[in-house]
Design a protein around this motif. Structure first.
Motif, short mmCIF file in Angstrom:
data_model
loop_
_atom_site.label_atom_id
_atom_site.label_comp_id
_atom_site.label_asym_id
_atom_site.label_seq_id
_atom_site.Cartn_x
_atom_site.Cartn_y
_atom_site.Cartn_z
N ARG A 1 0.83 -1.20 0.00
CA ARG A 1 0.00 0.00 0.00
C ARG A 1 0.86 1.26 0.00
NH1 ARG A 1 -5.53 0.23 1.46
NH2 ARG A 1 -6.51 -1.73 0.79
N THR B 1 2.57 2.07 -3.31
CA THR B 1 1.72 2.44 -4.44
C THR B 1 0.80 3.60 -4.15
OG1 THR B 1 0.10 0.74 -3.78
CG2 THR B 1 1.76 0.10 -5.39
N HIS B 2 0.82 4.14 -2.93
CA HIS B 2 -0.05 5.24 -2.55
C HIS B 2 0.74 6.30 -1.78
CE1 HIS B 2 -2.87 1.95 -3.24
NE2 HIS B 2 -3.86 2.83 -3.30
N ASP C 1 0.84 9.00 1.37
CA ASP C 1 0.33 8.83 2.73
C ASP C 1 0.56 10.10 3.53
OD1 ASP C 1 -0.65 7.69 5.10
OD2 ASP C 1 1.36 7.01 5.67
N GLU D 1 -4.45 4.12 -7.65
CA GLU D 1 -3.35 5.02 -7.34
C GLU D 1 -3.91 6.38 -6.91
OE1 GLU D 1 -0.42 4.06 -7.15
OE2 GLU D 1 -0.54 2.14 -8.14
N THR D 2 -3.46 6.85 -5.78
CA THR D 2 -3.90 8.15 -5.29
C THR D 2 -2.80 9.20 -5.46
OG1 THR D 2 -3.11 7.63 -3.09
CG2 THR D 2 -5.38 7.07 -3.58
#
Length: 422
Positions: free
Chosen positions: A72, A75-76, A78, A411-412
């Motif tokens: 996580r 790929t993101h 935070d 994806e963010t």
């Protein structure tokens, strides 16, 4: 320095830091095992090895949390809430696992023929501490904080050696060994909490999402660790006490070969998650793991007497000398399988677990049908485990598709790429 050389040097620095930390962890952990071989009679050592096998199986929850957290965060983006939710998921998982372990105590005693209630009860707090550690490691791995990651790994091995091995030196018994392991499991999460204490803002929805993903990853890892440790349990059930003890000592070699290349998996997993389906990257990782395995097999062929001396001494385990290379092959085969399993988790390939469970059933049935008595049974069982691991590795690798994006990944933002500590 050109743009091609710099990433390679960065990778080598990171790999070195993690490799050293994991090497210290594994050497120290095997130091505990070796103290056990020297301080306990073969029958007692077979029992502690069976309990260690259960710890490895139960530790898949920790590894599942680590894999989910690392994937996580790789790929993101935070803001702190994702890391905090990973910690919350770790706490909930630790509590659930401890309760389950306590309830299963009578079943464990019956299956493994262990008289000590205290020894089996101590599995619960040990697994609880390891599970909390897994959530912390996932944060450190996903954000590529390699020095902090290595220090937590190191603390686990040293604590097991000092507290677990020290307990055996003071009083060589199953209860004291497990008490030492339980105390050792407290050290890594205490250290890890210092590295992740700034995380905050986690939500229930995000925590639940992480738990669902962790369940899938844990299922796959559970299948792997069950099959990777099934041979010890099969030996305990199908061989007599003396030869199951021989097999347990041989497994020390196999486990060394399994865990030796683990740093490769730790380093490449975030990149496999951020670029799923990259078969070239996976192929290079598999070749690296297999290459280390070849080196260990050659070492056991050249120095079998030294290997026997290290694992327990020629007085107790001289019969294993001609066959240590077989255990090295088995451990190396499972190391390759582990690499492929983590690639499947990075790609969110849920069918991998079903294939491993099927392989386990074939292994168990075949062993029950063909296993003979004495050293013939030991050789047959280790050969069966090697063949099973290699077949599964080929089957799972063939099922990973080029360029497939893991299901459910949204994806963010850009993947986190903080400056490496190393």
């Amino acid at each position: 320095m050109n743009s091609v050389t710099e990433p390679r040097l960065s990778f080598l620095r990171s790999a070195t830091v993690v490799a050293v930390g994991m090497a210290i962890m594994n050497v120290a952990a095997y130091g505990f095992t070796l103290i056990g071989t020297h301080r306990l009679v073969p029958e007692q050592f077979g029992a502690i090895t069976a309990l260690l096998g259960l710890l490895l199986i139960g530790n898949v929850a920790s590894l599942g949390l680590q894999a989910t957290g690392a994937r996580r965060l790789a790929t993101h983006t935070d803001d702190g809430s994702l890391a905090h939710s990973i910690l919350l998921a770790g706490r909930r998982t630790a509590i659930a696992l401890m309760v389950l372990c306590l309830l299963a105590t009578p079943l464990i005693r019956w299956l493994l023929h262990i008289d000590s209630v205290v020894a089996v009860l101590l599995l619960a707090p040990t697994l609880g501490g390891l599970t909390l550690m897994g959530a912390q490691l996932g944060i450190l791995q996903g954000t590529q904080r390699w020095t902090a990651l290595a220090s937590v790994y190191t603390s686990l091995g040293l604590a097991r050696l000092v507290l677990g091995g020290g307990a055996l030196l003071v009083h060589p018994s199953l209860e004291w060994a497990m008490a030492g392991l339980a105390l050792a499991a407290v050290v890594p999460p205490v250290l890890g909490s210092r590295y992740v204490r700034k995380a905050s803002g986690g939500t229930r929805a995000l925590t639940n999402s992480l738990l669902r993903e962790t369940a899938h990853g844990t299922h796959t890892l559970l299948a792997f660790f069950v099959i990777a440790n099934a041979d010890v349990l099969l030996a305990r059930s199908l061989l007599d006490g003396r030869h199951s003890g021989y097999y347990a000592a041989g497994v020390i070699v196999a486990k060394a070969c399994l865990f030796l290349p683990q740093f490769v998996i730790v380093i490449v997993f975030p990149s496999l998650a951020s670029s799923p389906g990259d078969t070239a990257k996976l192929r290079r990782a598999i070749l690296a793991v297999a290459g280390l395995g070849v080196c260990t097999v050659v070492g056991t062929l050249v120095l079998p007497d030294l290997v026997v001396t290290v694992i327990g001494g020629p007085e107790k385990y001289s019969a294993l000398g001609p066959y240590t290379w077989m255990f090295a092959i088995a451990g190396s085969a499972y190391a390759v399988l582990q690499m492929v399993v983590y690639a499947a988790i990075a790609q969110q390939e849920k069918r991998a677990a079903l294939a491993i469970w099927a392989g386990l059933m074939v292994l168990a049935v075949t062993a029950a049908l063909v296993l003979a008595e004495g050293m013939t049974g030991v050789k047959t069982l280790v050969a069966l485990t090697s063949g099973c691991a290699l077949v599964l590795s080929v089957a799972l690798a063939a099922g990973l598709h080029r360029g497939q994006r893991p299901a459910g990944v949204q994806e963010t933002g850009q993947a986190l790429t903080p400056s490496p500590e190393a």
